[in-house]
Scaffold this active site. Structure first.
Site, PDB file in Angstrom:
ATOM      1  N   CYS A  99     -10.657  -3.770  -4.649  1.00  0.00           N
ATOM      2  CA  CYS A  99      -9.569  -4.923  -4.810  1.00  0.00           C
ATOM      3  C   CYS A  99     -10.289  -6.176  -5.297  1.00  0.00           C
ATOM      4  CB  CYS A  99      -8.532  -4.822  -3.722  1.00  0.00           C
ATOM      5  SG  CYS A  99      -7.443  -3.338  -4.105  1.00  0.00           S
ATOM      6  N   GLU A 120       0.295   5.241   0.631  1.00  0.00           N
ATOM      7  CA  GLU A 120      -0.746   6.306   1.131  1.00  0.00           C
ATOM      8  C   GLU A 120      -0.189   7.702   0.424  1.00  0.00           C
ATOM      9  OE1 GLU A 120      -2.129   4.502   5.154  1.00  0.00           O
ATOM     10  OE2 GLU A 120      -0.791   6.165   5.191  1.00  0.00           O
ATOM     11  N   ASN A 171       0.723  -1.130  -0.031  1.00  0.00           N
ATOM     12  CA  ASN A 171      -0.116   0.160  -0.022  1.00  0.00           C
ATOM     13  C   ASN A 171       0.790   1.446   0.033  1.00  0.00           C
ATOM     14  OD1 ASN A 171       0.626  -0.853   2.857  1.00  0.00           O
ATOM     15  ND2 ASN A 171      -0.961   0.740   3.469  1.00  0.00           N
ATOM     16  N   GLU A 224      -2.751  -4.879  -3.038  1.00  0.00           N
ATOM     17  CA  GLU A 224      -3.314  -5.776  -4.054  1.00  0.00           C
ATOM     18  C   GLU A 224      -3.494  -5.018  -5.562  1.00  0.00           C
ATOM     19  OE1 GLU A 224      -5.879  -6.541  -0.240  1.00  0.00           O
ATOM     20  OE2 GLU A 224      -5.024  -4.779  -1.425  1.00  0.00           O
ATOM     21  N   CYS A 244      -3.561   0.373  -2.947  1.00  0.00           N
ATOM     22  CA  CYS A 244      -3.899  -0.763  -2.075  1.00  0.00           C
ATOM     23  C   CYS A 244      -2.744  -1.720  -2.636  1.00  0.00           C
ATOM     24  CB  CYS A 244      -5.314  -1.384  -2.197  1.00  0.00           C
ATOM     25  SG  CYS A 244      -6.497  -0.489  -1.525  1.00  0.00           S
TER      26      CYS A 244
END
Length: 130
Positions: free
Chosen positions: A86, A41, A39, A52, A50
């Protein structure tokens, strides 16, 4: 390296200064290659990425197109499932029976499938494209 170890390793490189909630994902493509994501941010929350989604983007950039296995790990008391967006992204590139392993850094483990994560998934067949 196992998918679990790859997910653990990439989780450490996550950029999560706002939530301090690091997530790592590793997937195996139908080519046998392993792709990872973490991830990332952004101060303009929620404009992050994310883990994934990052692993899927790496797979596509690497020239592969199908997921055969996925592992996701986070620092939480229980394994953390992928967010709704996701789940749809995973379903785009993985069949319903593809195994998904969700882990916590403390050792909790949940083994599931894409179909169990996203029952009734919207797919290309709904658009007459399958």
């Amino acid at each position: 390296m196992t998918l679990e170890n790859a997910a653990r390793d990439v989780r450490e490189r996550a950029y999560a200064p706002y939530s301090n909630f690091k997530v790592g994902a590793a997937l195996r493509a139908d080519t046998g290659e392993v792709f990872v994501g973490c991830n990332v941010e952004n101060v303009a929350y929620p404009e992050g990425t994310c883990a994934e989604a990052g692993a899927i983007a790496a797979m596509i950039a690497g020239g592969a197109a199908r997921i055969t296995e996925l592992v996701v790990i986070a620092d939480s008391p229980a394994p953390v499932p992928p967010c709704g967006g996701c789940r749809q992204k995973i379903a785009e590139f993985a069949g319903p029976d593809v195994p998904v392993t969700l882990l916590s850094v403390g050792g909790a483990r949940l083994e599931t499938t894409v179909a169990a994560l996203l029952p009734g998934a919207f797919g290309a067949d709904h658009m007459g494209l399958a």
